[in-house]
Enzyme design. Structure first.
Site, PDB file in Angstrom:
ATOM      1  N   TYR A 142       0.821  -1.212   0.000  1.00 14.15           N
ATOM      2  CA  TYR A 142       0.000   0.000   0.000  1.00 14.15           C
ATOM      3  C   TYR A 142       0.856   1.264   0.000  1.00 14.15           C
ATOM      4  O   TYR A 142       0.419   2.309  -0.448  1.00 14.15           O
ATOM      5  CB  TYR A 142      -0.896   0.044   1.244  1.00 14.15           C
ATOM      6  CG  TYR A 142      -2.189  -0.703   1.137  1.00 14.15           C
ATOM      7  CD1 TYR A 142      -2.215  -2.051   0.833  1.00 14.15           C
ATOM      8  CD2 TYR A 142      -3.402  -0.056   1.372  1.00 14.15           C
ATOM      9  CE1 TYR A 142      -3.400  -2.740   0.765  1.00 14.15           C
ATOM     10  CE2 TYR A 142      -4.603  -0.742   1.302  1.00 14.15           C
ATOM     11  CZ  TYR A 142      -4.592  -2.083   0.998  1.00 14.15           C
ATOM     12  OH  TYR A 142      -5.771  -2.754   0.933  1.00 14.15           O
ATOM     13  N   LYS A 191       3.224 -15.400   2.642  1.00 16.85           N
ATOM     14  CA  LYS A 191       3.366 -16.141   1.381  1.00 16.85           C
ATOM     15  C   LYS A 191       4.853 -16.404   1.206  1.00 16.85           C
ATOM     16  O   LYS A 191       5.491 -15.949   0.236  1.00 16.85           O
ATOM     17  CB  LYS A 191       2.764 -15.300   0.231  1.00 16.85           C
ATOM     18  CG  LYS A 191       2.704 -15.995  -1.108  1.00 16.85           C
ATOM     19  CD  LYS A 191       1.643 -17.066  -1.193  1.00 16.85           C
ATOM     20  CE  LYS A 191       1.715 -17.787  -2.528  1.00 16.85           C
ATOM     21  NZ  LYS A 191       0.884 -19.006  -2.571  1.00 16.85           N
ATOM     22  N   ASP A 223      -2.940 -18.273   0.988  1.00 18.23           N
ATOM     23  CA  ASP A 223      -3.971 -18.948   0.182  1.00 18.23           C
ATOM     24  C   ASP A 223      -4.643 -20.051   1.000  1.00 18.23           C
ATOM     25  O   ASP A 223      -5.865 -20.209   0.976  1.00 18.23           O
ATOM     26  CB  ASP A 223      -3.393 -19.487  -1.148  1.00 18.23           C
ATOM     27  CG  ASP A 223      -2.073 -20.226  -1.002  1.00 18.23           C
ATOM     28  OD1 ASP A 223      -1.489 -20.212   0.103  1.00 18.23           O
ATOM     29  OD2 ASP A 223      -1.627 -20.832  -1.998  1.00 18.23           O
ATOM     30  N   ASP A 247      -6.205  -6.971   4.468  1.00 21.27           N
ATOM     31  CA  ASP A 247      -7.349  -6.327   3.804  1.00 21.27           C
ATOM     32  C   ASP A 247      -8.273  -7.399   3.231  1.00 21.27           C
ATOM     33  O   ASP A 247      -9.485  -7.393   3.451  1.00 21.27           O
ATOM     34  CB  ASP A 247      -6.837  -5.412   2.686  1.00 21.27           C
ATOM     35  CG  ASP A 247      -7.986  -4.772   1.916  1.00 21.27           C
ATOM     36  OD1 ASP A 247      -8.918  -4.273   2.566  1.00 21.27           O
ATOM     37  OD2 ASP A 247      -7.941  -4.802   0.663  1.00 21.27           O
ATOM     38  N   ASP A 251     -12.174  -9.023   4.864  1.00 20.92           N
ATOM     39  CA  ASP A 251     -13.472  -9.017   4.175  1.00 20.92           C
ATOM     40  C   ASP A 251     -14.076 -10.417   4.197  1.00 20.92           C
ATOM     41  O   ASP A 251     -15.268 -10.603   4.454  1.00 20.92           O
ATOM     42  CB  ASP A 251     -13.331  -8.569   2.711  1.00 20.92           C
ATOM     43  CG  ASP A 251     -13.535  -7.062   2.538  1.00 20.92           C
ATOM     44  OD1 ASP A 251     -13.214  -6.314   3.484  1.00 20.92           O
ATOM     45  OD2 ASP A 251     -13.992  -6.638   1.455  1.00 20.92           O
TER      46      ASP A 251
HETATM   47  C1  IPM Z   1     -10.223  -1.247   4.270  1.00 20.68           C
HETATM   48  C2  IPM Z   1     -10.481  -0.649   2.915  1.00 20.68           C
HETATM   49  C3  IPM Z   1      -9.318   0.248   2.548  1.00 20.68           C
HETATM   50  C4  IPM Z   1      -8.074  -0.603   2.519  1.00 20.68           C
HETATM   51  C5  IPM Z   1      -9.490   1.024   1.242  1.00 20.68           C
HETATM   52  C6  IPM Z   1     -10.725   1.883   1.251  1.00 20.68           C
HETATM   53  C7  IPM Z   1      -8.281   1.844   0.906  1.00 20.68           C
HETATM   54  O1  IPM Z   1     -10.691  -1.650   1.971  1.00 20.68           O
HETATM   55  O2  IPM Z   1     -10.100  -0.466   5.243  1.00 20.68           O
HETATM   56  O3  IPM Z   1     -10.162  -2.463   4.361  1.00 20.68           O
HETATM   57  O4  IPM Z   1      -7.806  -1.275   1.515  1.00 20.68           O
HETATM   58  O5  IPM Z   1      -7.353  -0.610   3.524  1.00 20.68           O
HETATM   59 MG    MG Z   2     -10.794  -3.610   2.820  1.00 19.88          MG
END
Ligand code: IPM
Ligand code: MG
Length: 357
Positions: A142, A191, A223, A247, A251
């Protein structure tokens, strides 16, 4: 106590969900004798529109000077074509880096009331889902150099992924310390079969392990981890991982608990001044319709009280109120299941306030 909270409403559903979280905080302040002062901060697409910059320096300074920052969400299709370094998300990245909040803490815990909303089979959910992802937040790909160059007349894009041993060590420590306060199991995700940054990651984590003999450390390739999270999430207690893997996995982890709309996060660095936000995005498709789920943001506000202000009983009160509202069968659209009562964003906020013990 008097606390100055920097408030970033942001874009899309951001203003609606933050609005509800502030109403909850107001009621907590009144009930427990605190004063919360809110300082509005522009960040994201709205800051691009107003100031031509997703996070003007003066706005960052307001955050750094606050006792903690509460954030809704940023971004949206309106700003899709702005250059990469001026995107709304870049404001968020600059905020995280500017505040030095390297440790992002994302819980994946199933609310028993929402077991039906999990896409996993009941036989898997019944084994329990209660783990935490500790994500490194201000390093890795990032924050490496991003560039698109031309080679032999063809476009080539490069994103640099680097980690220093200090960056790995400080987040590794948070992983071990967090596991120590929980069920004492730490999974380090990398990884290392492909990446040098992951090989260094693994080495440093193993060096640290000697200092935490009470914590059981497991190495896992990213993975495989993605697979294990859906196959048997009960095996996890604390996962520590680098920025991009965190990240993606967070999710996935949120989804198996029912809805990404329920999950708060805290980001902390060397000081008590933290950044608190739901992990979901700005959901522009449902913005302004009063249907967004404010619970992730309200729980993020509870985390702020707990981790930055040492207000444990106030945080407990908010979490209990959320649980009581779910017990009552009230749901926003994202967590709706048959037999439940659908409510909007404002009504969900009102119910939570009404149920504050
Ligand atoms: C998160 C989001 C952010 C990230 C984006 C909006 C830059 O997806 O906080 O997980 O990737 O960190
Ligand atoms: Mg995210």
């Amino acid at each position: 106590m008097n606390k100055n909270i920097a408030v970033i409403r942001g874009d899309g559903i951001g203003p609606e969900i933050v609005g509800q979280a502030l109403l909850v905080l107001d009621r907590v302040a009144e009930r427990y004798g605190h004063t919360f002062t809110y300082t509005s901060v522009d960040m994201g697409g709205c800051a691009i529109d107003k100031w031509g910059d997703p996070l003007p320096e003066t706005m960052l300074q307001k955050c750094v000077a606050s006792d903690s920052v509460l954030l809704g969400a940023v971004g949206g299709p309106k700003w899709n074509d702005v250059p990469g370094n001026m995107r709304p998300e870049k404001g968020l990245l600059r905020l995280r880096a500017g505040m030095g909040v390297y440790s992002n803490n994302r819980p994946a815990k199933i609310w028993p009331q929402l077991a039906d909303a999990s896409p996993l089979k009941p036989s898997i959910v019944e084994k329990g889902i209660d783990f935490l992802i500790v994500r490194e937040l201000i390093g890795g790909i990032y924050f490496g150099k991003h560039e698109t160059v031309s080679e032999d007349g063809k476009r080539v894009a490069i994103d640099e992924l680097r980690y220093s041993e200090e960056e790995i060590r400080r987040i590794g420590r948070i992983g071990f310390e967090t596991a120590r306060k929980r069920r004492k199991r730490l999974t380090s995700v990398e990884k290392s079969n492909v990446l040098d940054s992951s090989r260094l990651w693994k080495k440093i984590i193993h060096e640290l392990a000697g200092e935490y003999p009470d914590v059981t450390l497991t190495d896992m390739l990213v993975d495989n981890c993605a697979m294990q999270i859906v196959k048997d999430p009960s095996q996890f207690d604390v996962i520590v991982t680098e920025n991009m893997f965190g990240d993606i996995l967070s999710d996935e982890a949120s989804m198996i608990t029912g809805s990404i709309g329920m999950i708060p996060s805290s980001s902390l660095g060397k000081t008590k001044c933290g950044l608190y936000e739901p992990i979901h995005g700005s959901a522009p498709d449902i913005a302004g319709k009063d249907i967004a789920n404010p619970i992730g943001t309200i729980l993020a506000a509870a985390m702020m009280l707990r981790f930055s202000f040492d207000m444990d009983k106030e945080a407990d009160a908010i979490e209990k109120a959320v649980s009581a509202v779910l017990d009552g069968g009230y749901r926003t659209g994202d967590i709706l299941s048959p037999g439940c009562k659908q409510v909007g964003c404002k009504e969900m906020g009102r119910l939570i306030i009404e149920n504050l013990p």
